[in-house]
Design an enzyme around this catalytic site. Structure first.
Site, PDB file in Angstrom:
ATOM      1  N   CYS A   2     -78.916 -56.138   6.262  1.00 28.35           N
ATOM      2  CA  CYS A   2     -79.855 -56.549   7.648  1.00 28.35           C
ATOM      3  C   CYS A   2     -80.083 -57.646   8.003  1.00 28.35           C
ATOM      4  CB  CYS A   2     -80.815 -55.401   7.648  1.00 28.35           C
ATOM      5  SG  CYS A   2     -79.991 -53.783   7.556  1.00 28.35           S
ATOM      6  N   ARG A  27     -76.742 -61.145  10.054  1.00 27.93           N
ATOM      7  CA  ARG A  27     -76.275 -60.505   8.995  1.00 27.93           C
ATOM      8  C   ARG A  27     -75.989 -59.039   9.940  1.00 27.93           C
ATOM      9  NH1 ARG A  27     -77.711 -62.699   4.710  1.00 27.93           N
ATOM     10  NH2 ARG A  27     -78.465 -60.277   3.922  1.00 27.93           N
ATOM     11  N   TRP A  72     -77.926 -53.036  10.714  1.00 26.40           N
ATOM     12  CA  TRP A  72     -76.452 -53.450  10.929  1.00 26.40           C
ATOM     13  C   TRP A  72     -76.759 -52.167   9.951  1.00 26.40           C
ATOM     14  CZ3 TRP A  72     -72.035 -52.604   7.831  1.00 26.40           C
ATOM     15  CH2 TRP A  72     -70.908 -52.624   8.643  1.00 26.40           C
ATOM     16  N   ASN A  98     -83.893 -54.621   3.020  1.00 25.79           N
ATOM     17  CA  ASN A  98     -81.976 -54.855   3.236  1.00 25.79           C
ATOM     18  C   ASN A  98     -81.933 -54.119   2.448  1.00 25.79           C
ATOM     19  OD1 ASN A  98     -80.351 -55.351   3.662  1.00 25.79           O
ATOM     20  ND2 ASN A  98     -80.298 -58.011   2.731  1.00 25.79           N
ATOM     21  N   GLY A  99     -80.952 -53.378   1.929  1.00 21.57           N
ATOM     22  CA  GLY A  99     -80.639 -53.028   1.047  1.00 21.57           C
ATOM     23  C   GLY A  99     -80.121 -51.212   1.187  1.00 21.57           C
ATOM     24  N   GLU A 479     -53.781 -63.782   6.623  1.00 23.59           N
ATOM     25  CA  GLU A 479     -55.432 -63.977   7.652  1.00 23.59           C
ATOM     26  C   GLU A 479     -55.216 -64.321   8.630  1.00 23.59           C
ATOM     27  OE1 GLU A 479     -57.955 -64.176   6.457  1.00 23.59           O
ATOM     28  OE2 GLU A 479     -58.910 -65.479   7.741  1.00 23.59           O
ATOM     29  N   LYS A 483     -57.387 -61.982  11.015  1.00 23.67           N
ATOM     30  CA  LYS A 483     -58.319 -62.826  12.229  1.00 23.67           C
ATOM     31  C   LYS A 483     -58.403 -61.736  14.104  1.00 23.67           C
ATOM     32  CE  LYS A 483     -60.372 -64.714  10.238  1.00 23.67           C
ATOM     33  NZ  LYS A 483     -61.179 -64.876   9.023  1.00 23.67           N
ATOM     34  N   GLU A 486     -60.152 -58.058  14.599  1.00 25.43           N
ATOM     35  CA  GLU A 486     -61.393 -58.169  14.086  1.00 25.43           C
ATOM     36  C   GLU A 486     -61.931 -58.835  15.398  1.00 25.43           C
ATOM     37  OE1 GLU A 486     -62.395 -61.719  10.929  1.00 25.43           O
ATOM     38  OE2 GLU A 486     -63.709 -60.240  11.020  1.00 25.43           O
ATOM     39  N   HIS A 502     -37.213 -52.683   5.714  1.00 23.97           N
ATOM     40  CA  HIS A 502     -37.173 -51.631   5.282  1.00 23.97           C
ATOM     41  C   HIS A 502     -37.778 -50.382   6.235  1.00 23.97           C
ATOM     42  CE1 HIS A 502     -35.252 -53.473   2.091  1.00 23.97           C
ATOM     43  NE2 HIS A 502     -36.211 -54.599   2.468  1.00 23.97           N
ATOM     44  N   LYS A 600     -71.554 -59.988   9.368  1.00 18.89           N
ATOM     45  CA  LYS A 600     -71.339 -60.954   8.132  1.00 18.89           C
ATOM     46  C   LYS A 600     -71.469 -61.164   7.261  1.00 18.89           C
ATOM     47  CE  LYS A 600     -69.938 -65.520   7.925  1.00 18.89           C
ATOM     48  NZ  LYS A 600     -69.105 -66.009   8.069  1.00 18.89           N
TER      49      LYS A 600
END
Ligand code: F6R
Length: 605
Positions: A2, A27, A72, A98-99, A479, A483, A486, A502, A600
């Site tokens: 957060c 965040r 979040w 936060n946490g 990568e 990208k 997301e 395969h 983030k």
């Protein structure tokens, strides 16, 4: 994960807090809230975007001290009630957190036996109720009394109705910085929230508490003793964290890559190709004693680490493994004094990567952190650090952090090769290649953007996409696929090109888009055959390569790259994949910088 802000001074607090929260939205952003003091504490909070909080905050009385939060969700759904600030039964305390308070269930059960009523499903709400119980009349003292009761991690900002001219902030395993203005003081989870007001900051250490009044800031340790906190001058300017004319931070950050690479290379490599890392104390003797390298990270940083394995193991012949940080600790890895554990993290706050680093330290490994954020938990706890000089990365999707991480790993491999006296010719060429990278990246950005923009627009028809490649191309494929999924929410799979037949080849049918990475000369022939296999099943293949002539009849279209030593090709090859993800998301009208369900900085496991 957060964002926390706080303000005390002579100006109206709410607009300053909201501005700060906007800078911290990366965040977490599913709900937010504010508390300001004006003849008592007034709180507004809401689920949803900050614009909703802004509307609600218009009802607040003017107050010149306050705290704010963007959330979040971890405990309890995103809702008005679960948003911060939280308060106690009397409304005398307001707290943003936060946490995670790990023992919150026990604390709630205990507090309920003494009549406390809880309004939310969060772990955070225990804090104001504890303050209510332990109140001594002194806010800092009360907070210090409450801390031993809390198990877990936290950054907290607190205000009390009985102490209108004071804010308290405290941290344990979660970042918190204090901004020093003229007659006004700020609290924030991260530096970008402060830069519009000041560049002078105190980065709080774990267990430290800051007491902010209009007269100044006092930092105390857990016992309440005053600490001589170091004031850091931040060199980033506020403009560096603005969008600079780009529609989104992500696009700005993609285009900042040449400068970010120039800064990173310039910081560590001198004109003669000599390489030194001022914050890394590993001597040539230490490097010579390394028997094994473990590279640990999450997401994009993990993908960057794959280049490390190639250089350290395939070229330098040091056994090297790559691990996802969330798996690493739980597989009982073999770590000892002859292991070099390299942890990579843009934010330096990713909980899993930090836990992996601490495990390495505990088991006696030599630890080196590669991070972008000075003052981050990782930077402070690691005995050796190499900073990526990417500047602040705001978009949730990591771009310039990735390429600067690749550059740091290449520099580190050159440095280790020097120390071991191995493969000098190879690494001399790599050094020469590195010098060219910023300019070549500039050229690639200019050359491929129009084509990729078009492809992005066409991708509104895509439901699935495949990214294929071998060796380092497979690393870039991983990568690229991450990208795309997301940001654009298109399902994307990265496949080792040789592995397609395969199983996954069954999914290739008429019109399925395949991004074929073909930049590794030694594997080229085989990659081209795999691309043909896909094409023969109806795939529409876009090749990313410096060998367009060899791909001409195998692929439907080629995105051409310039030549560099093979190990450095990921630095260029990733650029079209970043732009593709960006333009695919933009064409779908999505919130590029803040994709759904993601934040983030991932400070929970
Ligand atoms: C993807 C992305 C994430 C991060 C991951 C690690 O675009 O940004 O996968 O790379 O969460 O974050 P850091 O590097 O801060 O440890």
């Amino acid at each position: 994960m957060c964002g926390i802000v706080g303000y005390i001074g002579g100006r109206a607090a709410a607009p300053i807090l909201i501005e700060g929260l906007k800078r911290l939205e990366y965040r977490g952003y599913d709900s937010s809230g504010l508390a300001v003091y004006h003849s008592g504490i007034h709180i507004v909070k809401t689920a949803g975007r900050l614009s909703r909080l802004e509307e609600k905050a218009a009802q607040l009385p003017p107050g010149t001290a306050g705290i704010g939060h963007t959330r979040w969700a971890t405990h309890g759904e995103p809702s008005d009630a679960n948003s911060h600030p939280h308060t106690d039964c009397t409304g005398q305390f307001a707290v943003v957190h936060n946490g995670i308070i790990e023992n919150y269930r026990e604390l709630i059960a205990d507090l309920k036996t003494r009549g406390h009523r809880f309004d939310s499903e969060t772990d955070s709400e225990v804090v104001p109720h504890l303050l209510e119980e332990l109140w001594t009349g002194d806010l800092a003292e009360t907070v210090l009394k409450a801390l031993p009761r809390l198990k877990g991690s936290y950054a907290l900002a607190v205000m009390a109705g009985a102490r209108p001219d004071e804010l308290v902030a405290v941290r344990q395993d979660n970042p918190l910085v204090i901004g020093l203005g003229a007659g006004e003081y700020f609290i924030a989870s991260d530096i970008p929230a402060l830069l519009a007001h000041t560049r002078k900051v105190i980065i709080l250490e774990d267990g430290q508490l800051a007491r902010l009044t209009r007269e100044g800031v006092a930092v105390l340790d857990r016992t309440g003793r005053a600490v001589d906190a170091r004031v850091t001058e931040i060199s980033w300017d506020a403009e560096a964290v603005e969008k600079g004319g780009y529609p989104h931070y992500m696009l700005k950050e993609i285009f900042e890559q040449p400068a970010a690479l120039r800064n990173t290379l310039g910081r560590y490599m001198d004109r003669d190709g000599g390489i030194s890392f001022p914050d890394c104390r590993l001597s040539p003797g230490d490097l010579a004693g390394i028997g094994k390298i473990s590279i640990v990270a999450c997401g994009t940083a993990y993908h960057a680490g794959l280049l490390g394995k190639h250089l350290f193991e395939s070229v330098l012949r040091i056994p090297t493994e790559n691990d996802l940080a969330s798996e690493f600790r739980y597989r009982n890895p073999i770590l000892g004094p002859d292991t070099l554990l390299i942890v990579i993290s843009q934010s330096g706050e990713t909980a899993d990567t930090l836990a992996a680093m601490r495990e390495g330290l505990r088991r006696g490994a030599r630890v080196l952190a590669v991070t972008n954020v000075a003052g981050s938990t990782m930077a402070r706890e690691a005995p050796n650090v190499i900073y990526t000089a990417a500047g602040p990365e705001i978009a949730v999707a990591s771009t310039k952090a990735y390429t600067t991480q690749l550059a740091v790993l290449a520099l580190l491999a050159c440095h280790v090769a020097q120390a071991l006296g191995r493969e000098q010719e190879y690494f001399d060429e790599l050094r020469r290649g590195l010098r060219q990278v910023p300019q070549l990246a500039e050229g690639v950005l200019a050359a491929v953007e129009p084509r990729v923009q078009e492809l992005g627009r066409a991708s509104t028809e895509w439901r699935n996409a495949f990214f294929i490649g071998r060796g380092l191309d497979w690393a870039v494929a991983q990568e690229g696929a991450l990208k795309l999924k997301e940001i654009s929410y298109i399902h994307a799979e990265a496949y080792s090109a040789g592995e397609l037949k395969h199983g996954a080849l069954a999914l290739i049918e008429e019109g399925v888009p395949v991004i074929g990475l073909a930049t590794q000369p030694e594997l080229l022939e085989k990659t081209v055959s795999n691309i043909r296999e896909a094409k023969a099943r109806g795939a529409v293949v876009h090749a990313i390569t410096q060998f367009p002539l060899l791909l001409a009849d195998a692929a439907d279209a080629c995105i051409e790259l310039p030549q560099l030593p093979a190990a450095l090709m990921p630095l260029l090859a990733v650029i079209p994949t970043q732009l593709l993800a960006y333009y695919a998301a933009a064409a779908r009208g999505l919130d590029v910088d803040k994709p759904r369900n993601l934040a983030k900085s991932v400070t929970v496991e």
